[in-house]
Motif scaffolding. Sequence first.
Motif, PDB file in Angstrom:
ATOM      1  N   VAL A   1      41.191  -0.069  73.045  1.00  0.00           N
ATOM      2  CA  VAL A   1      39.823  -0.583  73.078  1.00  0.00           C
ATOM      3  C   VAL A   1      39.666  -1.609  71.965  1.00  0.00           C
ATOM      4  N   ILE A   2      39.476  -2.855  72.338  1.00  0.00           N
ATOM      5  CA  ILE A   2      39.336  -3.942  71.374  1.00  0.00           C
ATOM      6  C   ILE A   2      37.852  -4.122  71.096  1.00  0.00           C
ATOM      7  N   VAL A   3      37.460  -3.977  69.850  1.00  0.00           N
ATOM      8  CA  VAL A   3      36.057  -4.095  69.461  1.00  0.00           C
ATOM      9  C   VAL A   3      35.890  -5.407  68.712  1.00  0.00           C
ATOM     10  N   THR A   4      35.092  -6.302  69.271  1.00  0.00           N
ATOM     11  CA  THR A   4      34.957  -7.637  68.688  1.00  0.00           C
ATOM     12  C   THR A   4      33.496  -8.072  68.732  1.00  0.00           C
ATOM     13  N   ALA A   5      33.198  -9.200  68.096  1.00  0.00           N
ATOM     14  CA  ALA A   5      31.819  -9.676  67.970  1.00  0.00           C
ATOM     15  C   ALA A   5      31.820 -11.190  67.793  1.00  0.00           C
ATOM     16  N   PRO A   6      30.667 -11.835  67.968  1.00  0.00           N
ATOM     17  CA  PRO A   6      30.596 -13.294  67.786  1.00  0.00           C
ATOM     18  C   PRO A   6      30.853 -13.735  66.350  1.00  0.00           C
ATOM     19  N   GLY A   7      30.595 -12.865  65.379  1.00  0.00           N
ATOM     20  CA  GLY A   7      30.773 -13.236  63.974  1.00  0.00           C
ATOM     21  C   GLY A   7      30.785 -12.015  63.088  1.00  0.00           C
ATOM     22  N   PRO A   8      30.938 -12.212  61.784  1.00  0.00           N
ATOM     23  CA  PRO A   8      31.013 -11.086  60.851  1.00  0.00           C
ATOM     24  C   PRO A   8      29.666 -10.407  60.652  1.00  0.00           C
ATOM     25  N   GLY A   9      29.711  -9.175  60.153  1.00  0.00           N
ATOM     26  CA  GLY A   9      28.486  -8.456  59.833  1.00  0.00           C
ATOM     27  C   GLY A   9      27.789  -7.845  61.026  1.00  0.00           C
ATOM     28  N   SER A  10      28.476  -7.776  62.170  1.00  0.00           N
ATOM     29  CA  SER A  10      27.839  -7.258  63.378  1.00  0.00           C
ATOM     30  C   SER A  10      27.872  -5.738  63.475  1.00  0.00           C
ATOM     31  N   GLY A  11      28.762  -5.090  62.722  1.00  0.00           N
ATOM     32  CA  GLY A  11      28.860  -3.626  62.767  1.00  0.00           C
ATOM     33  C   GLY A  11      30.012  -3.120  63.604  1.00  0.00           C
ATOM     34  N   LYS A  12      31.086  -3.909  63.718  1.00  0.00           N
ATOM     35  CA  LYS A  12      32.230  -3.522  64.542  1.00  0.00           C
ATOM     36  C   LYS A  12      32.891  -2.240  64.033  1.00  0.00           C
ATOM     37  N   MET A  13      33.098  -2.157  62.716  1.00  0.00           N
ATOM     38  CA  MET A  13      33.770  -0.979  62.169  1.00  0.00           C
ATOM     39  C   MET A  13      32.946   0.278  62.420  1.00  0.00           C
ATOM     40  N   ALA A  14      31.639   0.196  62.224  1.00  0.00           N
ATOM     41  CA  ALA A  14      30.780   1.355  62.455  1.00  0.00           C
ATOM     42  C   ALA A  14      30.851   1.805  63.911  1.00  0.00           C
ATOM     43  N   VAL A  15      30.964   0.866  64.837  1.00  0.00           N
ATOM     44  CA  VAL A  15      31.119   1.225  66.251  1.00  0.00           C
ATOM     45  C   VAL A  15      32.410   2.004  66.453  1.00  0.00           C
ATOM     46  N   CYS A  16      33.494   1.540  65.851  1.00  0.00           N
ATOM     47  CA  CYS A  16      34.776   2.241  65.973  1.00  0.00           C
ATOM     48  C   CYS A  16      34.691   3.656  65.391  1.00  0.00           C
ATOM     49  N   LEU A  17      34.111   3.777  64.202  1.00  0.00           N
ATOM     50  CA  LEU A  17      34.017   5.083  63.551  1.00  0.00           C
ATOM     51  C   LEU A  17      33.128   6.029  64.356  1.00  0.00           C
ATOM     52  N   SER A  18      32.038   5.502  64.884  1.00  0.00           N
ATOM     53  CA  SER A  18      31.154   6.318  65.713  1.00  0.00           C
ATOM     54  C   SER A  18      31.887   6.820  66.951  1.00  0.00           C
ATOM     55  N   GLN A  19      32.714   5.964  67.526  1.00  0.00           N
ATOM     56  CA  GLN A  19      33.481   6.376  68.693  1.00  0.00           C
ATOM     57  C   GLN A  19      34.500   7.453  68.346  1.00  0.00           C
ATOM     58  N   LEU A  20      35.122   7.363  67.163  1.00  0.00           N
ATOM     59  CA  LEU A  20      36.050   8.414  66.738  1.00  0.00           C
ATOM     60  C   LEU A  20      35.330   9.756  66.651  1.00  0.00           C
ATOM     61  N   TYR A  21      34.118   9.730  66.127  1.00  0.00           N
ATOM     62  CA  TYR A  21      33.311  10.947  66.020  1.00  0.00           C
ATOM     63  C   TYR A  21      33.059  11.541  67.416  1.00  0.00           C
ATOM     64  N   HIS A  22      32.626  10.692  68.344  1.00  0.00           N
ATOM     65  CA  HIS A  22      32.318  11.161  69.695  1.00  0.00           C
ATOM     66  C   HIS A  22      33.577  11.595  70.450  1.00  0.00           C
ATOM     67  N   GLU A  23      34.681  10.879  70.277  1.00  0.00           N
ATOM     68  CA  GLU A  23      35.925  11.248  70.950  1.00  0.00           C
ATOM     69  C   GLU A  23      36.411  12.607  70.459  1.00  0.00           C
ATOM     70  N   ASN A  24      36.279  12.844  69.156  1.00  0.00           N
ATOM     71  CA  ASN A  24      36.692  14.132  68.593  1.00  0.00           C
ATOM     72  C   ASN A  24      35.881  15.269  69.218  1.00  0.00           C
ATOM     73  N   LYS A  25      34.595  15.032  69.431  1.00  0.00           N
ATOM     74  CA  LYS A  25      33.741  16.031  70.077  1.00  0.00           C
ATOM     75  C   LYS A  25      34.218  16.329  71.501  1.00  0.00           C
ATOM     76  N   ARG A  26      34.886  15.358  72.103  1.00  0.00           N
ATOM     77  CA  ARG A  26      35.364  15.500  73.483  1.00  0.00           C
ATOM     78  C   ARG A  26      36.843  15.833  73.541  1.00  0.00           C
ATOM     79  N   ASN A  27      37.417  16.190  72.390  1.00  0.00           N
ATOM     80  CA  ASN A  27      38.834  16.569  72.288  1.00  0.00           C
ATOM     81  C   ASN A  27      39.786  15.452  72.699  1.00  0.00           C
ATOM     82  N   VAL A  28      39.369  14.225  72.452  1.00  0.00           N
ATOM     83  CA  VAL A  28      40.239  13.072  72.687  1.00  0.00           C
ATOM     84  C   VAL A  28      40.823  12.627  71.351  1.00  0.00           C
ATOM     85  N   LYS A  29      42.139  12.510  71.286  1.00  0.00           N
ATOM     86  CA  LYS A  29      42.808  12.099  70.049  1.00  0.00           C
ATOM     87  C   LYS A  29      42.793  10.573  69.976  1.00  0.00           C
ATOM     88  N   ALA A  30      41.888  10.048  69.167  1.00  0.00           N
ATOM     89  CA  ALA A  30      41.711   8.595  69.088  1.00  0.00           C
ATOM     90  C   ALA A  30      42.024   8.089  67.684  1.00  0.00           C
TER      91      ALA A  30
END
Length: 494
Positions: A178-207
């Motif tokens: 899953v490639i997470v990208t944005a038009p420019g810096p400061g958009s919150g890309k890293m937070a989206v990735c970290l949030s997804q790790l949290y949700h994937e862990n809840k679903r027993n997906v090793k991400a």
Amino acid sequence: MRGKWNIMRRGFDNEKYLKIQSEHIKQRIAQFGDKLYLEFGGKLFDDHHASRVLPGFLPDSKLRMLMQLRDEAEIVMVISAKDIEKNKMRGDLGITYDEDVLRLRGEFENVGLYVSSVVITHYNGQSSAIAYRNRLERLGIKVYYHYTIEGYPTNVALIDSDEGFGKNDYVETTRPLVIVTAPGPGSGKMAVCLSQLYHENKRNVKAGYSKFETFPVWNLPLKHPVNMAYEAATADLDDVNMIDPFHLEAYGKIAVNYNRDIEIFPVLNTLFEGIYGESPYKSPTDMGVNMIGFCMEDEEICCKAANEEIIRRYYYALCNMAEKGSDDHEVNKIALIMKQAKLTTDDRKTTVAAQQKKQISGVQAAAIELHDGTIITARTSPLLGPSAALILNATKHLAGIPHDVNLIPEEMIAPIQKTKVEYLHGHNPRLHTDEVLVAISILSNHDESCRKALQQLPNLRGCQVHSTAMLSEVDRKIFQKLGVGLTCDPVKKG
């Protein structure tokens, strides 16, 4: 032909970069299990900043690597509700971030890459963000909200909870990369990735998570011009390049990162410990896959280009302040970077030449530095603006056409001016750069000099221009399309 002395000097080996970078990304993908969230910093299609500071780097290099992975990859695009609300612009393209999301989505899909959704971050009920979501959904695009978390990124207990990342929408994905990208810096890309790790862990997906950030270059010195140029480019975000303290402690080696990655690292570490029992990374530098610092083949050329970029960013900030009435924070920050780099505006040769031409002629002027170091100047005349005259003078010089040869007869210019003023109710009768180029294109069917001049336009790519007054949007866009690095004094034309 004088083309031999107009070839741009290359400081970066792009082919080597494509090879070792793609290999390194594949190794990182193999390191994790079910899914890898790969945050892409910078721009995928048109990384013009990288191509300016690393001559030889192609703006679409990162896209070329992704094409090798397109069957197993999907793209999630991120835009901040704050940027939607303030109509944040991409300075290089002159379009807003919200419009650029749609542009990029179309570009990705045109080359066969799958864009699965858009995430609107920093959402707290902004009406502009709601309207944008409705617009995207009418186009059949899946849209998710991620919310502002109080105390982010230091309040780990809240962030790593159902009231933190758990409050965000879970972004549904179907592919292993899953490639997470944005038009420019400061958009919150890293937070989206970290949030997804949290949700994937809840679903027993090793991400897993990794980061592809072009700048700052981790294995170049902190005050290397290339890294300082990045700091100047992100002055409006208050990004600061720093020595990575976690890397220094873990390995005893100096590596450069920037403040937001260093601040978020304890959060990422805590999340990984919750998922795996221990973190696979010992430092934010470990998270990255950037190999760009191993591919400079002429550091002197790259340093010169980076210094030019720092000064260019300074002028851009000055003009932005003059046009929009913004405060001087960004200008002052870049001025400090220039002082640290021991640079002044006089280090940009075109600045000095243009201002000298203005002083001598008494009217607005412009100057261009060609690839062999030759400086060509032009001034405002009753017929032409300085930028239009400059293109004519530069192409004549490159084609070996005497300076006193008029490519466009005066009797041809007069009717154009009449149309502009009398019929189109314009206030400026002088020809813009686009009008000059159209005129010599028409004349080139029968005039050999015009034909030769037009053939020199590709040789302007990568050249540097300075104008003693801010140019019209039309003129700015022509220089952009020609690949010319433009700066202007923050002076509005009279």
